[in-house]
Design an enzyme around this catalytic site. Structure first.
Site, mmCIF file in Angstrom:
data_model
loop_
_atom_site.group_PDB
_atom_site.id
_atom_site.type_symbol
_atom_site.label_atom_id
_atom_site.label_comp_id
_atom_site.label_asym_id
_atom_site.label_seq_id
_atom_site.Cartn_x
_atom_site.Cartn_y
_atom_site.Cartn_z
ATOM 1 N N CYS A 23 31.537 49.834 41.997
ATOM 2 C CA CYS A 23 32.749 49.013 42.104
ATOM 3 C C CYS A 23 34.022 49.849 42.122
ATOM 4 O O CYS A 23 35.117 49.325 42.294
ATOM 5 C CB CYS A 23 32.809 47.979 40.984
ATOM 6 S SG CYS A 23 31.512 46.732 41.135
ATOM 7 N N HIS A 71 41.756 36.404 51.675
ATOM 8 C CA HIS A 71 41.827 37.431 52.714
ATOM 9 C C HIS A 71 42.975 38.411 52.478
ATOM 10 O O HIS A 71 43.779 38.680 53.371
ATOM 11 C CB HIS A 71 41.893 36.801 54.105
ATOM 12 C CG HIS A 71 40.560 36.304 54.544
ATOM 13 N ND1 HIS A 71 40.034 35.108 54.087
ATOM 14 C CD2 HIS A 71 39.628 36.858 55.353
ATOM 15 C CE1 HIS A 71 38.830 34.947 54.616
ATOM 16 N NE2 HIS A 71 38.557 35.987 55.377
ATOM 17 N N GLU A 129 32.306 36.214 40.581
ATOM 18 C CA GLU A 129 32.324 37.341 41.517
ATOM 19 C C GLU A 129 31.156 37.235 42.485
ATOM 20 O O GLU A 129 31.250 37.627 43.628
ATOM 21 C CB GLU A 129 32.127 38.647 40.744
ATOM 22 C CG GLU A 129 33.346 39.349 40.379
ATOM 23 C CD GLU A 129 33.059 40.768 39.927
ATOM 24 O OE1 GLU A 129 34.026 41.489 39.827
ATOM 25 O OE2 GLU A 129 31.911 41.154 39.680
#
Length: 142
Positions: A23, A71, A129
């Site tokens: 990550c 986005h 997530e």
């Protein structure tokens, strides 16, 4: 206690500065927000009489935050050099710079704080997530 729940989703990229695993690299998620509001009593007058809050107002407020985060590249303030930030902007990337590490836990708190500041009696935010992993944030007692 009376409560309502609604959901919204958004897609965004992030990375975790000074992390020790994958990550640490730029990656994306289909984030799923589940927001709960609660009140001891239903509203007593006006158009929202006998409601916690109008579902339309609740959904619009939650979805507006999802739309802002959709986005975009969620960037922890100070985690990238100014040159990198300038290049990303120059290339037309959408950046949302946040004053915290962009963990699911911090994003759940951010969503909660934003909704609370918009007047919603938020009792909990679940921020997924992945389909199986979520962070949960509950504000201090109101």
């Amino acid at each position: 206690m009376f409560g309502l729940k609604t959901e919204a989703s958004f897609d965004s990229a992030h990375f975790l500065t000074d992390y020790y695993g994958k990550c640490e690299n730029l990656h994306g998620h289909r984030w799923r927000m589940v927001v709960y509001v609660e009140q001891e009593q239903l509203q007593a007058e006006g158009t929202m009489r006998d409601m916690v809050i109008d579902f339309g107002v609740f959904k619009r407020t939650v979805r507006a935050i999802a739309k802002e985060l959709d986005h975009t590249f969620l960037v922890e303030e100070g985690s990238l050099s100014q040159q990198t930030m300038d290049c990303l902007k120059q290339e037309g990337f959408s950046l949302t710079v946040l004053p915290f590490r962009t963990t699911a836990e911090n994003l759940a708190r951010y969503v909660c704080d934003r909704l609370t500041s918009d007047g919603l009696p938020v009792s909990q935010v679940d921020l997924y997530e992945t389909p199986n992993n979520c962070a949960i944030y509950k504000p201090a007692a109101r």
